[in-house]
Structures are given as C-alpha cells and as structure tokens.
Design a protein around this motif. Structure first.
Motif, short mmCIF file in Angstrom:
data_model
loop_
_atom_site.label_atom_id
_atom_site.label_comp_id
_atom_site.label_asym_id
_atom_site.label_seq_id
_atom_site.Cartn_x
_atom_site.Cartn_y
_atom_site.Cartn_z
N GLN A 259 0.77 -1.42 0.17
CA GLN A 259 0.03 -0.01 0.04
C GLN A 259 0.84 1.25 -0.19
OE1 GLN A 259 -2.39 -1.07 -0.98
NE2 GLN A 259 -3.51 -2.59 0.15
N HIS A 260 1.92 1.36 0.75
CA HIS A 260 2.79 2.44 0.60
C HIS A 260 4.22 2.33 1.17
CE1 HIS A 260 3.60 6.72 0.11
NE2 HIS A 260 2.41 7.03 -0.51
N ILE A 261 5.18 3.14 1.18
CA ILE A 261 6.38 2.72 1.91
C ILE A 261 6.98 3.88 2.78
CG2 ILE A 261 7.74 3.86 -0.16
CD1 ILE A 261 8.44 0.56 2.03
N ALA A 268 -0.08 6.34 9.37
CA ALA A 268 -1.61 7.04 8.99
C ALA A 268 -2.31 6.02 8.59
CB ALA A 268 -1.36 8.32 7.93
N MET A 269 -2.11 4.94 7.62
CA MET A 269 -2.71 4.02 7.10
C MET A 269 -2.91 2.83 8.00
SD MET A 269 -1.18 3.62 3.24
CE MET A 269 -1.67 4.47 2.10
N LYS A 270 -2.20 2.96 9.29
CA LYS A 270 -2.44 1.81 10.40
C LYS A 270 -1.88 0.41 9.74
CE LYS A 270 -5.94 4.05 13.01
NZ LYS A 270 -7.20 3.99 13.50
N ARG A 271 -0.77 0.53 8.90
CA ARG A 271 -0.28 -0.86 8.41
C ARG A 271 0.40 -1.51 9.47
NH1 ARG A 271 -2.38 -3.44 4.57
NH2 ARG A 271 -0.41 -4.01 3.71
N GLN A 272 0.72 -1.15 10.52
CA GLN A 272 1.27 -2.02 11.47
C GLN A 272 2.70 -2.22 11.14
OE1 GLN A 272 -1.51 -4.85 12.02
NE2 GLN A 272 -2.76 -3.75 13.40
N ILE A 273 3.78 -1.59 10.41
CA ILE A 273 5.12 -1.92 9.78
C ILE A 273 5.71 -0.93 9.08
CG2 ILE A 273 4.36 -2.25 7.21
CD1 ILE A 273 6.21 -4.80 7.38
N THR A 274 6.87 -0.49 9.37
CA THR A 274 7.68 0.71 8.86
C THR A 274 8.37 0.23 7.65
OG1 THR A 274 9.67 -0.39 9.72
CG2 THR A 274 8.20 1.09 11.30
N ARG A 275 9.02 1.31 7.10
CA ARG A 275 9.78 1.35 5.76
C ARG A 275 10.62 0.06 6.01
NH1 ARG A 275 11.27 4.75 1.83
NH2 ARG A 275 13.08 4.42 0.88
N GLN A 276 11.57 0.45 6.86
CA GLN A 276 12.83 -0.48 7.24
C GLN A 276 12.35 -1.82 7.25
OE1 GLN A 276 15.84 0.66 6.49
NE2 GLN A 276 16.37 -1.51 6.41
N LEU A 294 7.80 -11.21 -7.06
CA LEU A 294 6.97 -10.50 -6.02
C LEU A 294 6.19 -9.44 -6.81
CD1 LEU A 294 9.82 -9.51 -3.22
CD2 LEU A 294 8.05 -11.31 -3.24
N ARG A 295 4.70 -9.60 -6.18
CA ARG A 295 3.80 -8.48 -6.66
C ARG A 295 3.34 -7.66 -5.49
NH1 ARG A 295 -0.87 -6.78 -8.84
NH2 ARG A 295 -0.48 -7.49 -11.11
N THR A 296 3.10 -6.60 -5.58
CA THR A 296 2.46 -5.71 -4.67
C THR A 296 1.68 -4.81 -5.06
OG1 THR A 296 2.95 -4.51 -2.72
CG2 THR A 296 4.19 -3.80 -4.58
N THR A 297 0.88 -4.18 -4.25
CA THR A 297 -0.37 -3.51 -4.66
C THR A 297 -0.03 -1.89 -3.83
OG1 THR A 297 -1.96 -5.01 -4.82
CG2 THR A 297 -2.59 -2.96 -4.79
N LEU A 298 -0.09 -0.61 -4.47
CA LEU A 298 0.00 0.44 -3.60
C LEU A 298 -1.30 1.33 -3.94
CD1 LEU A 298 3.53 0.80 -5.32
CD2 LEU A 298 3.10 0.36 -2.90
N ILE A 299 -1.51 2.16 -2.92
CA ILE A 299 -2.49 3.43 -2.79
C ILE A 299 -1.64 4.63 -3.05
CG2 ILE A 299 -4.23 4.50 -1.57
CD1 ILE A 299 -4.86 1.89 -0.18
N ALA A 300 -2.40 5.34 -4.01
CA ALA A 300 -1.91 6.90 -4.35
C ALA A 300 -2.92 7.83 -3.92
CB ALA A 300 -1.59 7.02 -5.93
#
Ligand code: SF4
Length: 439
Positions: A259-261, A268-276, A294-300
C-alpha cells in the motif's frame, strides 16, 4: 406488459469485484445446481428469468459499477425481460438499508453471509453436505481457493472488515478436501486467496498454520501449481518460505500488498509496519526463495500524502524492482478510520500520482521481461485468442500479470503445460517458441 415466463427458472449470476466474491458466486451456483435449478454465470444468451447480482462495495469505482449493474438489471425487469432481481455481496451488506429505499425494483437484498436465505428465495434448500463444492466460473484448469473469510486488521482506508467481518479460517481438512475435489474435476493450478492470507490459523488454531496448510495442499497428486495471494507484511510467517522453496508445486510467487512505503503514510494507514521492516522483509524473502516473483499493490493519494512521499514510492520501486505492481487511487470510505481525515488530494491529482508510479514500474517490468529473452520457461496454456495460444509462467497469476504468447503450429489445449523459449519481451507480456509438446 405481460412478463415472459419460463417453464423452469434459470438463474444468471453476475459477479463483480474480487476473486473472493467469485468463489461465493461459485458456491451459490453449486447449491442451485444441486437443487436442480438451472444456473449460469454472466449469461450472454440472456435466456434466464432471474438474476443475482453479487456486488462489490470496496471503493468508489467498484460501488459505482455495482449500482450501475443493479440498475441495468432492474430496467430489464421493468421491460419484462426478467422476472426477479436479487442483490448480494459487499455493497448490499454495507448499504442495504439505503439501497432498499433508493432502488425499490430489486426483489430482495442479501448480505455476504446469507447464502441459505438467498437459496430459500430461489426455492432451493441449503445443502450443508455440499461444503467445498462449487460450479467453477473460471476455465476448468485453474481455480481460486478461499482459505478464510473476513479480516482482523485495521487498515485505515479499508472497509472490508465492515463487509466481511472478523477473520475466520477454514479448517485445514476442509480446505484440502475442497482442493482435492477441484483437482479431481481437472484443476491443475490453484490461487490461494483470503482477505489476509498470512493470518491463517491464528483464530482457529491459535497459531499461524499457513505453512502446514501449504504442505498438505502440496501433497495433493495432480495439483501442479499453488499460488499465494494477499499476504500481509507485518508479522510475516517466514516458515511459509521454507515450504515454498522445498515443494516444487508451490509457485515461486508471492502477492503481498504493501500500500505504501513512506513511514508517515504507513503510520497514517495503520499498516503496523515500517519502511525499514518492509525492506528487511523483502531482502529476507529473496534470500530464502531465490528468484521469487514479488507482486505488490500500492495506494496513491491517501490523505496527507506529499509529493515527496510519492517520490519515495518511486525510489522504492527502483531500489526493490518488484516483478509486478498494481496501483489504486485512494477512495474516501465512510466508517473507516481514514474517513475522519480530510480527503485533501483532488481526484485528478490522485490519478496523476498513480500514473506517475506506474510509469516507473513500466520501465522496470520491461527490463525484467527483457532479461527473460533466450530463456526457457514452463508455461500453462490458458486459451487461444485470434489464432494464438496464450499462457503464463509460474511467475504470472491469472488476469493481473504477464501473458506469454506461444508461437506454434501444433495443437494445444487449455491446461497443457509446455516449455516455451522466450524470443520477445514487452512491457507486460512475453512471446516465445514452443519447444516441447505438452508435458
Ligand atoms: S489487511 Fe487487507 S482486508 Fe484487512 S483491513 Fe487491511 S487492507 Fe483491508
């Protein structure tokens, strides 16, 4: 106007949204068939008298499509082309009260967990003994297998828990039995799906059991490819990577929406994980399963996203070089925690950011495809289109990833596994020569 009546009811199921919704439609049609009721999916022949619209209520675009589809069917009913219109799925679950008032032409609305009620309205009995049986709407050589329902995560933008409830894992035995039935019916490839795949077992067994489930599925004779979708990055069960490495019929493929990095956005998205933590996880995954796709999905366009955050995403894609990426624009969904924030990014700017991110990925996708030229891959044949066979490698899931154009004058059939030498690469597709007959 006299309604055209048919001697025997024929039900057409229209499925919108995700593969999980499709499985629900397949289960419904399996039950109807077992009740000797004629049932079809997306019936182009229009010789049916009843419609069930299985809706999606995830984001704006999906909700709009669902409402338009319902209105089309209601209009057909008003013109005497249909007798009954029923609506089920996520949009109905989420907005039933309002929709009943706004679209009175619908005969009945059902939630996401009301299969027995829909069957009752269709003069059919719910047959518990049929659990795991369904009428596939996919080509017969592949199928989706839903291993759980609902989600316990609290991602700020997501309305899915509102529509699908808490996480409920299916017992391992039930999932394996369903997979065995699919393989017996000719399925060779299974896409494992859930709202949150990696949470599997935590509710039912009080521990993560996806690795055990994968071993049990990999033991099924004739199941050639098992593919993992919708993995969640936080507290990722690393043990599944050992199973993926050890078992030949588990595709070296992982779909893991991030969703983001940018840390402010992940928070803010409450993804419970950090960039690192994400970077470390991806490095570990690639170390444990060399060559994994690896496939991923992101939100803009999430509230508060800065242009620097978008640049951060593009740098991240250039650094990590995912094989497959999908980008959604943020949809301001009521009753989600993000709805309390100001939806401050204009719609066109959201689209521009999504486009910008995908342009970065397009180059990476082409470069990665070019690296495949000259190499030989095992390919599953999906279909013949305008005289050419189309298939996929183990690194490509259905409908969302690359296709392989197979050049051959030999006769192939869907579900055949063949060896293809790649001769040309495109942004999102490959082309190659058949080098062996079906294996
Ligand atoms: S894990 Fe997926 S389904 Fe669950 S809340 Fe987050 S985005 Fe929604």
């Amino acid at each position: 106007m006299k309604t055209r009546t048919l001697k025997k009811d024929k039900v057409n199921i229209i499925t919108l949204g995700c593969s999980k919704n499709m499985v629900d439609s397949e289960v419904l049609s399996g039950q109807l068939k077992a009740n000797d009721i004629d049932v079809v999916h997306e019936n182009a022949k229009r010789d049916h008298n009843i419609v069930v619209v299985n809706t999606c209520g995830f984001i704006d675009k999906a909700k709009e499509e669902s409402i338009n589809t319902i209105l089309e069917q209601v209009e057909l009913k008003q013109r005497g082309k249909l007798e009954k219109v029923f609506v089920t799925g996520c949009l109905s679950e989420r907005y039933r009260g309002d929709l009943e008032k706004e679209i009175p032409g619908v005969d009945a609305w059902f939630g996401t967990m009301e299969l027995p009620l829909i069957l009752k309205r269709l003069d059919a009995d719910y047959k518990a003994e049929l659990i795991g049986e369904r009428l596939l709407s996919t080509p017969s050589h592949y199928a989706y297998l839903k291993i759980s329902e609902g989600c316990n995560r609290t991602c700020a933008f997501c309305a899915i828990p509102l529509m699908r409830g808490q996480h409920v894992s299916k017992p391992i035995e039930a999932v394996v039995a369903e997979a065995e039935k699919l393989v017996k019916s000719g399925v060779k490839e299974i896409m494992l799906i859930a709202q949150e795949l990696t949470y599997y077992g935590l509710d039912l067994y009080k521990q993560r059991r996806l690795a055990d489930l994968l071993h049990a599925l990999a033991d099924i004779k004739g199941l050639e490819w098992i593919r993992l979708h919708y993995a969640y990055p936080a507290k990722f069960p690393m043990e599944i990577l050992d199973v993926m490495r050890e078992r030949d019929n588990i595709c070296k493929y992982l779909d893991m929406p991030l969703q983001h990095i940018a840390d402010p956005m992940l928070k803010a998205m409450k993804r419970q994980i950090t960039r690192q933590e994400i970077l470390d996880l991806i490095a570990d995954i690639r170390e444990k399963v060399p060559g994994i796709c690896l496939r991923t999905t992101l939100i803009a366009g999430f509230p508060g996203e800065t242009l620097e955050d978008v640049e951060d995403v593009k740098r991240f894609l250039e650094e990590v070089r995912f094989d497959r990426v999908g980008v959604f624009t943020y949809s301001h969904e009521e009753n989600t925690s993000a709805h309390a924030m100001e939806d401050d990014i204009p719609a066109e700017e959201k689209e521009r950011r999504a486009q910008d991110i995908m342009e970065t990925q397009q180059e990476i996708s082409l470069e990665k495809n070019q690296e495949k030229v000259g190499k030989v891959f095992k390919v599953i044949v999906d279909k013949k289109e305008s005289g050419r066979y189309l298939g996929r490698t183990e690194f490509d899931s259905v409908e969302v990833d690359n296709e392989v154009i197979i050049n051959t004058d030999r006769k192939l059939k869907p579900g055949d596994f063949v060896q293809v030498k790649i001769t040309r690469a495109f942004d999102y597709d490959l082309e190659g020569e058949l080098i062996t007959q079906p294996v």
